[in-house]
Write an enzyme that holds these catalytic residues in place. Sequence first.
Site, mmCIF file in Angstrom:
data_model
loop_
_atom_site.group_PDB
_atom_site.id
_atom_site.type_symbol
_atom_site.label_atom_id
_atom_site.label_comp_id
_atom_site.label_asym_id
_atom_site.label_seq_id
_atom_site.Cartn_x
_atom_site.Cartn_y
_atom_site.Cartn_z
ATOM 1 N N ARG A 7 2.274 -5.562 2.540
ATOM 2 C CA ARG A 7 0.823 -4.757 1.825
ATOM 3 C C ARG A 7 -0.168 -4.101 2.196
ATOM 4 O O ARG A 7 -0.674 -3.070 2.249
ATOM 5 C CB ARG A 7 0.106 -5.791 0.157
ATOM 6 C CG ARG A 7 -0.824 -5.157 -0.628
ATOM 7 C CD ARG A 7 -1.072 -6.224 -1.195
ATOM 8 N NE ARG A 7 -1.187 -7.505 -1.778
ATOM 9 C CZ ARG A 7 -1.976 -8.137 -1.303
ATOM 10 N NH1 ARG A 7 -3.026 -8.111 -0.459
ATOM 11 N NH2 ARG A 7 -1.567 -9.322 -1.437
ATOM 12 N N TYR A 45 -7.271 19.317 -11.259
ATOM 13 C CA TYR A 45 -5.335 18.980 -11.464
ATOM 14 C C TYR A 45 -5.097 17.604 -12.768
ATOM 15 O O TYR A 45 -6.905 16.810 -13.204
ATOM 16 C CB TYR A 45 -4.341 17.480 -10.545
ATOM 17 C CG TYR A 45 -3.410 17.180 -10.629
ATOM 18 C CD1 TYR A 45 -2.262 17.729 -10.790
ATOM 19 C CD2 TYR A 45 -3.730 15.665 -11.099
ATOM 20 C CE1 TYR A 45 -0.798 17.192 -11.630
ATOM 21 C CE2 TYR A 45 -2.157 14.931 -10.980
ATOM 22 C CZ TYR A 45 -1.667 15.678 -11.602
ATOM 23 O OH TYR A 45 -0.364 15.250 -11.841
ATOM 24 N N ASP A 76 -8.588 17.915 -2.466
ATOM 25 C CA ASP A 76 -7.272 17.720 -2.405
ATOM 26 C C ASP A 76 -6.143 19.178 -2.145
ATOM 27 O O ASP A 76 -6.959 19.781 -2.220
ATOM 28 C CB ASP A 76 -6.789 17.390 -4.104
ATOM 29 C CG ASP A 76 -5.579 16.962 -4.403
ATOM 30 O OD1 ASP A 76 -4.658 17.827 -3.759
ATOM 31 O OD2 ASP A 76 -5.174 17.048 -5.602
ATOM 32 N N LYS A 114 4.437 16.259 -3.704
ATOM 33 C CA LYS A 114 4.579 17.920 -3.392
ATOM 34 C C LYS A 114 5.026 18.473 -2.419
ATOM 35 O O LYS A 114 6.749 18.105 -2.243
ATOM 36 C CB LYS A 114 3.323 18.171 -3.884
ATOM 37 C CG LYS A 114 2.570 17.513 -5.236
ATOM 38 C CD LYS A 114 3.382 17.749 -6.135
ATOM 39 C CE LYS A 114 2.980 16.633 -7.205
ATOM 40 N NZ LYS A 114 1.743 16.476 -7.802
HETATM 41 C C1 LIG Z 1 -0.080 16.081 -8.419
HETATM 42 C C2 LIG Z 1 -1.193 16.257 -7.556
HETATM 43 C C3 LIG Z 1 -1.687 15.257 -7.833
HETATM 44 C C4 LIG Z 1 -0.651 13.582 -8.281
HETATM 45 O O1 LIG Z 1 -0.611 13.198 -7.805
HETATM 46 P P1 LIG Z 1 0.598 12.252 -7.903
HETATM 47 O O2 LIG Z 1 1.967 11.411 -6.959
HETATM 48 O O3 LIG Z 1 1.105 13.097 -9.001
HETATM 49 O O4 LIG Z 1 0.079 11.011 -8.170
HETATM 50 C C5 LIG Z 1 -3.101 15.317 -6.989
HETATM 51 N N1 LIG Z 1 -3.539 16.752 -7.293
HETATM 52 C C6 LIG Z 1 -2.469 17.753 -7.238
HETATM 53 C C7 LIG Z 1 -3.415 18.811 -6.934
HETATM 54 C C8 LIG Z 1 -1.035 17.488 -7.505
HETATM 55 O O5 LIG Z 1 -0.559 18.427 -7.851
#
Ligand SMILES: *Cc1c(COP(=O)(O)O)cnc(C)c1O
Length: 385
Positions: free
Chosen positions: A55, A108, A180, A205
């Site tokens: 962890r 998001y 982000d 992604k």
């Molecule tokens: C998908 C996404 C998230 C969240 O991520 P997860 O891996 O699904 O928890 C946050 N910000 C953006 C821009 C995203 O496309």
Amino acid sequence: MEEDTSRWGFETRAIHAGQQPDPRTGSVIVPIYATATFAQDGVGGLREGGYEYSRTANPTRTALEEALASLEGGRHALAFASGMAASDIALRAITRPGDHVILGGDAYGGTFRLMDKVMTAWGVDYTSVDLADLDAARAAVRPNTKVVWTETPTNPLLGIADIPGLARVAAGAGAKLVVDNTFATPYLQSPLGLGADVVLHSTTKYIGGHSDVVGGALITSDDELNENFAFLRNAVGAVPGPFDAWLTLRGAKTLALRMEKHSDNAERIVEALVGHPKVTKVYYPGLPEHPGHETAAKQMRRFGGMVSFAVAGGEQAALDVVARTKLFILGESLGGVESLIEHPGRMTHASATGSPLQISGDVVRLSVGIEDATDLVQDLLQALG
Ligand SMILES: *Cc1c(COP(=O)(O)O)cnc(C)c1O
């Protein structure tokens, strides 16, 4: 970080940063250390790397973190079980009850929900503003503002925020700027170099890139912030398993190649959509008429693989288009090698219905994959009818 990888080019860092051959066996690929705990040589006698319990730290995860830190040009990276876990840790490590967050207008959906339903319940307030507008960002600052949180490009309308401008607003407010960088990836955009304090990724992604693993990351050069993130991550256990870390690291090796092809294909599709009689608007920061084009051209290497467009005939026409594609798979998520199509108003952004973040029903979002561009264009043209 053991070695200085900063002199290497991006593609070299993606393949080698944090990924030396295994010293014991010579394994060229970082092994999947599927272990919960590590043997000690006497009480407190940790072996090489200081591993104790997975962890807290695991060697496969460390390799991923060193690679991500190197790719973003940051001193530290931490990997998480998901992008949302990373977001939660970032917000809770920086804010305390009574604090205030400025959140980008078309954040998001999951980030909006975390802020609106979870953080507010713990006494952290927020203001949602269009962060493409620096004056609006400045006007939203309060004495207790601790975080300015932006995406750029945004989802799904591909809005562009000026990162150096927002960094100045955040610094003036005594707040941290979190970017982000999920849509752009470190290949197309380097927020830390532009003044951001923290970069956040949903590695689910583009970084993972193959739609086969969920994960997140926080990258920063601020030692104290990183320590607070690591403390909280260990305290709550929001960690990815070693196989997830390994899959993400494998994906990251080809990030540069994939982002070039995603961008090539997106440009071909934009060309086909602009001026099409059934398309009333195309949202892509690479278009000169896009309001954020100039800023995007300054802070991005290319414009990426996300494209949105509005269909003539409103919501039903948009729903018909997403139902008719054959190669573009109807589904949420983005950033994988396969092309995806979705209807934000009814799918990814359905939770924003009735809020200021509501997405118009005629909008369709594409995550353009790395298939043959001609095939993708033909699929869209037949779906448009
Ligand atoms: C998908 C996404 C998230 C969240 O991520 P997860 O891996 O699904 O928890 C946050 N910000 C953006 C821009 C995203 O496309």
